[in-house]
Structures are given as C-alpha cells and as structure tokens.
Motif scaffolding. Structure first.
Motif, PDB file in Angstrom:
ATOM      1  N   ALA A   1      20.677  -4.103 -66.979  1.00 21.92           N
ATOM      2  CA  ALA A   1      21.183  -5.140 -65.758  1.00 21.92           C
ATOM      3  C   ALA A   1      19.929  -5.686 -64.952  1.00 21.92           C
ATOM      4  O   ALA A   1      19.711  -6.759 -64.559  1.00 21.92           O
ATOM      5  CB  ALA A   1      21.984  -4.374 -65.142  1.00 21.92           C
ATOM      6  N   GLU A   2      18.900  -4.669 -64.555  1.00 21.00           N
ATOM      7  CA  GLU A   2      17.904  -5.120 -63.684  1.00 21.00           C
ATOM      8  C   GLU A   2      17.103  -5.836 -64.582  1.00 21.00           C
ATOM      9  O   GLU A   2      16.287  -6.763 -63.907  1.00 21.00           O
ATOM     10  CB  GLU A   2      17.321  -3.857 -63.170  1.00 21.00           C
ATOM     11  N   GLN A   3      16.662  -5.424 -65.720  1.00 24.39           N
ATOM     12  CA  GLN A   3      15.465  -6.369 -66.566  1.00 24.39           C
ATOM     13  C   GLN A   3      16.248  -7.660 -67.001  1.00 24.39           C
ATOM     14  O   GLN A   3      15.386  -8.581 -66.865  1.00 24.39           O
ATOM     15  CB  GLN A   3      15.430  -5.540 -68.237  1.00 24.39           C
ATOM     16  N   LEU A   4      17.529  -7.898 -67.135  1.00 23.95           N
ATOM     17  CA  LEU A   4      17.952  -9.263 -67.316  1.00 23.95           C
ATOM     18  C   LEU A   4      18.053  -9.984 -66.079  1.00 23.95           C
ATOM     19  O   LEU A   4      17.761 -11.208 -66.077  1.00 23.95           O
ATOM     20  CB  LEU A   4      19.260  -9.029 -67.985  1.00 23.95           C
ATOM     21  N   SER A   5      18.447  -9.572 -64.906  1.00 23.42           N
ATOM     22  CA  SER A   5      18.414 -10.150 -63.793  1.00 23.42           C
ATOM     23  C   SER A   5      17.157 -10.330 -62.904  1.00 23.42           C
ATOM     24  O   SER A   5      17.083 -11.222 -62.139  1.00 23.42           O
ATOM     25  CB  SER A   5      19.530  -9.590 -62.953  1.00 23.42           C
ATOM     26  N   GLY A   6      16.412  -9.255 -63.079  1.00 16.86           N
ATOM     27  CA  GLY A   6      15.186  -9.518 -62.156  1.00 16.86           C
ATOM     28  C   GLY A   6      15.633  -8.777 -60.900  1.00 16.86           C
ATOM     29  O   GLY A   6      14.685  -9.196 -59.675  1.00 16.86           O
TER      30      GLY A   6
ATOM     31  N   ILE B   1      22.909   8.834 -69.818  1.00 16.36           N
ATOM     32  CA  ILE B   1      22.613   7.779 -70.802  1.00 16.36           C
ATOM     33  C   ILE B   1      23.274   6.442 -70.537  1.00 16.36           C
ATOM     34  O   ILE B   1      22.739   5.494 -70.268  1.00 16.36           O
ATOM     35  CB  ILE B   1      22.679   8.074 -72.352  1.00 16.36           C
ATOM     36  N   ALA B   2      24.358   6.526 -70.225  1.00 16.26           N
ATOM     37  CA  ALA B   2      25.375   5.313 -70.240  1.00 16.26           C
ATOM     38  C   ALA B   2      25.086   4.728 -68.967  1.00 16.26           C
ATOM     39  O   ALA B   2      24.685   3.461 -68.772  1.00 16.26           O
ATOM     40  CB  ALA B   2      26.958   5.839 -70.275  1.00 16.26           C
ATOM     41  N   GLU B   3      25.112   5.441 -67.711  1.00 13.20           N
ATOM     42  CA  GLU B   3      24.698   4.995 -66.456  1.00 13.20           C
ATOM     43  C   GLU B   3      23.357   4.067 -66.388  1.00 13.20           C
ATOM     44  O   GLU B   3      23.069   3.059 -65.902  1.00 13.20           O
ATOM     45  CB  GLU B   3      25.086   5.846 -65.260  1.00 13.20           C
ATOM     46  N   SER B   4      22.571   5.284 -66.504  1.00 18.04           N
ATOM     47  CA  SER B   4      20.976   4.737 -66.515  1.00 18.04           C
ATOM     48  C   SER B   4      20.563   3.507 -67.461  1.00 18.04           C
ATOM     49  O   SER B   4      19.932   2.683 -66.941  1.00 18.04           O
ATOM     50  CB  SER B   4      20.191   5.736 -66.752  1.00 18.04           C
ATOM     51  N   ALA B   5      21.223   3.510 -68.663  1.00 15.37           N
ATOM     52  CA  ALA B   5      20.855   2.298 -69.556  1.00 15.37           C
ATOM     53  C   ALA B   5      21.341   1.327 -68.968  1.00 15.37           C
ATOM     54  O   ALA B   5      20.854  -0.159 -69.090  1.00 15.37           O
ATOM     55  CB  ALA B   5      21.405   2.789 -70.872  1.00 15.37           C
ATOM     56  N   ALA B   6      22.794   1.272 -68.529  1.00 15.72           N
ATOM     57  CA  ALA B   6      23.473   0.069 -67.950  1.00 15.72           C
ATOM     58  C   ALA B   6      22.615  -0.380 -66.881  1.00 15.72           C
ATOM     59  O   ALA B   6      22.152  -1.925 -66.652  1.00 15.72           O
ATOM     60  CB  ALA B   6      24.828   0.331 -67.460  1.00 15.72           C
ATOM     61  N   LEU B   7      22.151   0.300 -65.944  1.00 15.79           N
ATOM     62  CA  LEU B   7      21.296  -0.210 -64.602  1.00 15.79           C
ATOM     63  C   LEU B   7      20.161  -0.723 -65.331  1.00 15.79           C
ATOM     64  O   LEU B   7      19.485  -1.809 -64.763  1.00 15.79           O
ATOM     65  CB  LEU B   7      20.915   1.044 -63.991  1.00 15.79           C
TER      66      LEU B   7
END
Length: 137
Positions: free
Chosen positions: A109-114, A100-106
C-alpha cells in the motif's frame, strides 16, 4: 495499472501454509471483506512474502481475482514489525518477520501510494491462511 493519486489504495496481504488451496484463500478474502462491507472490486493488489512466490494457491487467487500479486523479502517486511496487531514467533522462525499478511499489505500500500498506510482490517486467520487489508491515500 496504477491508480490516480486521488484514489485510495487498498491492498490485501496474505500468508498461508504450503499447499493451501485457492478455495480456502478465496473464502477468507470474501469473508473478511464482507464482514467490513468492502466491495472486492475496490482492492488494488495482493501482497505476500517472497517465500510464497511459487505457492499455487496464491498464484491461482491472483488469477481468479485478476489482481497483481507482489512479493516482498522478509527484510522488507520486518520494518513493519512495530505496526503489527499480532506478532508471531512461529512466523519469525520460519520467515524472518513477525507477520506476513499485515506487513505485506502495509508495504505494498505504501509502495503504490507513496504515503503512509494503515491497517483497515487486522490479521484474520482461517484454517491455513491469514489475511489483512491496508489502506493508503
């Protein structure tokens, strides 16, 4: 608030057992960031799995830190399985994703940065909670 395109995105992913208190989460947050010399004010957002949408400790943490907290469905997190430093069969049994922690962070981060994200701090575990930090930009 959306960071501008030149600002690196730092997202903390969190997992926790039911009833995990805000003090445990806050201690893990600060311990992990301090160990890497990362200023907590650089964190853009928090992320977790949809199952934790009503978890009081996570909601209180977001409030204390004044950070947005985004939740993802297990199916959205499962696509990150091959990029995890630790794959938990127990997490998969309970949630449908291996971490959960790693996949949610990734994911956030990808959603916000594109753009693609990477783990800056891999899964850290303390008592009832897990922490990870993803970087994009």
């Amino acid at each position: 608030m959306m960071p501008d395109s030149t600002t690196p995105i730092l997202v903390v992913g969190l997992g926790c057992q039911r009833g995990c208190d805000v003090d445990t989460l806050l201690a893990l947050f600060h311990t992990a960031l301090d160990a890497e010399g990362i200023d907590p004010r650089r964190i853009n957002a928090l992320a977790s799995i949809e199952h934790k949408r009503d978890e009081p400790g996570l909601l209180a943490l977001a409030n204390v830190l004044r950070l947005p907290l985004q939740f993802f469905a297990a199916e959205q997190l499962a696509v990150y399985d091959t990029r995890l430093s630790h794959r938990s069969a127990l997490a998969f049994t309970h949630t449908g994703c291996h971490g959960i922690a790693e996949s949610a962070a990734l994911a956030l981060a990808e959603q916000l940065s594109g753009c693609p994200a990477r783990l800056l701090i891999t899964r850290q575990k303390k008592l009832q909670a897990t922490f990870a930090l993803a970087y994009a930009g």
